[in-house]
Design a protein around this motif. Structure first.
Motif, PDB file in Angstrom:
ATOM      1  N   THR A 184       0.829  -1.208   0.000  1.00  0.00           N
ATOM      2  CA  THR A 184       0.000   0.000   0.000  1.00  0.00           C
ATOM      3  C   THR A 184       0.862   1.256   0.000  1.00  0.00           C
ATOM      4  O   THR A 184       2.032   1.230   0.382  1.00  0.00           O
ATOM      5  CB  THR A 184      -0.925   0.021   1.224  1.00  0.00           C
ATOM      6  OG1 THR A 184      -0.131  -0.021   2.423  1.00  0.00           O
ATOM      7  CG2 THR A 184      -1.867  -1.174   1.214  1.00  0.00           C
ATOM      8  N   ASN A 185       0.267   2.356  -0.403  1.00  0.00           N
ATOM      9  CA  ASN A 185       0.996   3.616  -0.507  1.00  0.00           C
ATOM     10  C   ASN A 185       1.097   4.379   0.812  1.00  0.00           C
ATOM     11  O   ASN A 185       1.684   5.462   0.848  1.00  0.00           O
ATOM     12  CB  ASN A 185       0.329   4.520  -1.559  1.00  0.00           C
ATOM     13  CG  ASN A 185       0.731   4.146  -2.977  1.00  0.00           C
ATOM     14  OD1 ASN A 185       1.908   4.127  -3.303  1.00  0.00           O
ATOM     15  ND2 ASN A 185      -0.244   3.827  -3.807  1.00  0.00           N
ATOM     16  N   ASP A 186       0.530   3.818   1.871  1.00  0.00           N
ATOM     17  CA  ASP A 186       0.553   4.535   3.142  1.00  0.00           C
ATOM     18  C   ASP A 186       1.625   4.038   4.108  1.00  0.00           C
ATOM     19  O   ASP A 186       1.661   4.443   5.266  1.00  0.00           O
ATOM     20  CB  ASP A 186      -0.819   4.477   3.816  1.00  0.00           C
ATOM     21  CG  ASP A 186      -1.278   3.056   4.103  1.00  0.00           C
ATOM     22  OD1 ASP A 186      -0.548   2.108   3.742  1.00  0.00           O
ATOM     23  OD2 ASP A 186      -2.377   2.889   4.675  1.00  0.00           O
ATOM     24  N   HIS A 189      -7.365   0.010  -0.963  1.00  0.00           N
ATOM     25  CA  HIS A 189      -7.641   1.361  -1.471  1.00  0.00           C
ATOM     26  C   HIS A 189      -8.313   2.280  -0.454  1.00  0.00           C
ATOM     27  O   HIS A 189      -8.366   3.491  -0.661  1.00  0.00           O
ATOM     28  CB  HIS A 189      -8.495   1.270  -2.737  1.00  0.00           C
ATOM     29  CG  HIS A 189      -7.814   0.622  -3.892  1.00  0.00           C
ATOM     30  ND1 HIS A 189      -6.793   1.221  -4.584  1.00  0.00           N
ATOM     31  CD2 HIS A 189      -7.990  -0.602  -4.471  1.00  0.00           C
ATOM     32  CE1 HIS A 189      -6.371   0.413  -5.552  1.00  0.00           C
ATOM     33  NE2 HIS A 189      -7.082  -0.696  -5.503  1.00  0.00           N
ATOM     34  N   LYS A 190      -8.871   1.681   0.603  1.00  0.00           N
ATOM     35  CA  LYS A 190      -9.493   2.426   1.713  1.00  0.00           C
ATOM     36  C   LYS A 190     -10.887   2.965   1.406  1.00  0.00           C
ATOM     37  O   LYS A 190     -11.691   3.165   2.316  1.00  0.00           O
ATOM     38  CB  LYS A 190      -8.598   3.584   2.192  1.00  0.00           C
ATOM     39  CG  LYS A 190      -7.136   3.208   2.447  1.00  0.00           C
ATOM     40  CD  LYS A 190      -6.974   2.059   3.414  1.00  0.00           C
ATOM     41  CE  LYS A 190      -5.506   1.719   3.631  1.00  0.00           C
ATOM     42  NZ  LYS A 190      -5.317   0.506   4.444  1.00  0.00           N
ATOM     43  N   LYS A 208       5.800   7.053   1.926  1.00  0.00           N
ATOM     44  CA  LYS A 208       5.519   8.447   2.271  1.00  0.00           C
ATOM     45  C   LYS A 208       6.799   9.284   2.221  1.00  0.00           C
ATOM     46  O   LYS A 208       6.802  10.414   1.722  1.00  0.00           O
ATOM     47  CB  LYS A 208       4.896   8.524   3.658  1.00  0.00           C
ATOM     48  CG  LYS A 208       3.468   8.001   3.732  1.00  0.00           C
ATOM     49  CD  LYS A 208       2.908   8.155   5.139  1.00  0.00           C
ATOM     50  CE  LYS A 208       1.451   7.704   5.211  1.00  0.00           C
ATOM     51  NZ  LYS A 208       0.899   7.844   6.588  1.00  0.00           N
TER      52      LYS A 208
END
Length: 336
Positions: free
Chosen positions: A83-85, A200-201, A90
């Motif tokens: 994931t991108n988080d 994706h949330k 970041k």
């Protein structure tokens, strides 16, 4: 545009160093291709140490987490499941280091005659596989890669993508969200239903990722879209390229009626359909539409569909006993 994206977004000028996050199948393929192209490659995996088979010995690796060494790169290739988080992503984005997918990286390093890209919540693999088989019946060089199981980097590394190749790619929402330079000649949007929200949330973010398949397409490209899916039909209105719909309910674009498939030129075919399920009618229509746009003769499309038996574990007929038919659908990934 694909190659220009990578060059323009390198924070350090010439592209010399690459970090790969995740040493799954696509991560290994990307690392190997990068080494072959002359890059210095650092690969980081959050899992425990293990021997990674088929990984080029020049790749420097770390396991058990992602250290700051990942940031010593011109850009980062991220495996789809990450994931991108997470903190390292970041930090990379804050530092201006581009984060891209293996798919975007590999596609910028080959030059096929035409690229077909397939996405949707359901049906991607079937449409990719059938499209490639129809294309192969007409064009000399045809290949399928991506989420279907073979990373594109692997084919590029083995020099299997030629200038006369027609490449069909199965693309997931995970891949598309990290592919800012992605631009197929033909995109296929099958359907969108709630899925992958743990990644994706939100549904909005999931839909945005799916729409990435056509966001860079221009008037010379084509989007093939499911008219019967309300979300897909709404997204198609935003497309800057030509849109061809397919439908099993309405007479528009490429549509199905009484066993026949009709095309925009007014002609039709009546193939034998061997795969079960009304959803597979939609999958067949999508593949037929892609082949039609590519210029494949209708007789070739009809013949290839009639020969198609589907993919293992996807409503695969097993046997009939006591008047009951048994099917293996163990590959199904959601309720739909």
């Amino acid at each position: 545009m694909k190659k220009a994206f990578l060059a323009a977004n390198s924070p350090h000028g010439a592209l010399k160093k690459i970090s790969v996050l995740g040493l799954g199948v696509s991560g290994i393929a990307a690392a190997n291709l990068a080494v072959k192209l002359g890059y210095e490659v650092f690969a980081s995996d959050s899992g425990a140490w293990r021997k990674v088979l088929n990984l080029n010995k020049k790749v420097v690796t770390e396991f058990g987490g992602h250290s700051g060494a990942v940031l010593n790169a011109n850009f980062i290739i991220k495996s789809p499941g990450i994931t991108n988080d997470i903190p390292i992503i970041k930090k990379a984005k804050k530092s201006g280091i581009p984060v891209i997918s293996e798919l975007d990286f590999a596609l910028a390093r080959c030059n096929p005659q035409k690229v077909i890209a397939v996405t949707g919540t359901n049906g991607k693999t079937t449409v990719t596989d059938l499209s490639e088989k129809i294309i192969a019946s007409y064009f000399k060089n045809s290949a399928a890669a991506g989420n279907i199981g073979t990373p594109l980097s692997e084919l590029v590394s083995k020099n299997k993508i030629k200038k006369n190749s027609v490449l069909t790619l199965e693309t997931s929402s995970y891949q598309l969200e990290d592919s800012p330079g992605f631009k197929p000649d033909i995109s296929i949007l099958l359907n969108i239903t709630e899925d992958h929200l743990d990644h994706h949330k939100s549904m909005r973010a999931y839909i945005k990722a799916k729409a990435g398949i056509f966001k860079n397409q221009t008037k010379n490209d084509c989007l093939i879209c499911n008219y019967d899916d309300k979300i897909c039909r709404g997204l198609a209105k935003k497309a800057k390229c030509k849109v061809i719909y397919f439908s099993r309910r309405k007479k528009c674009g490429v549509y199905y009626e009484n066993g026949s498939i009709f095309f925009p030129n007014g002609k039709s075919i009546t193939p034998k359909i061997n795969i079960a399920g009304i959803h597979n009618i939609e999958n067949i229509l999508a593949a037929a539409a892609a082949a039609y746009v590519c210029g494949v003769l209708l007789k070739n499309i009809e013949r290839a569909i009639s020969k198609y038996k589907g993919i293992a574990h996807r409503i695969e007929f097993v046997k009939e006993t006591g008047g009951v038919k048994y099917y293996n659908d163990s590959k199904a990934t959601n309720v739909g």
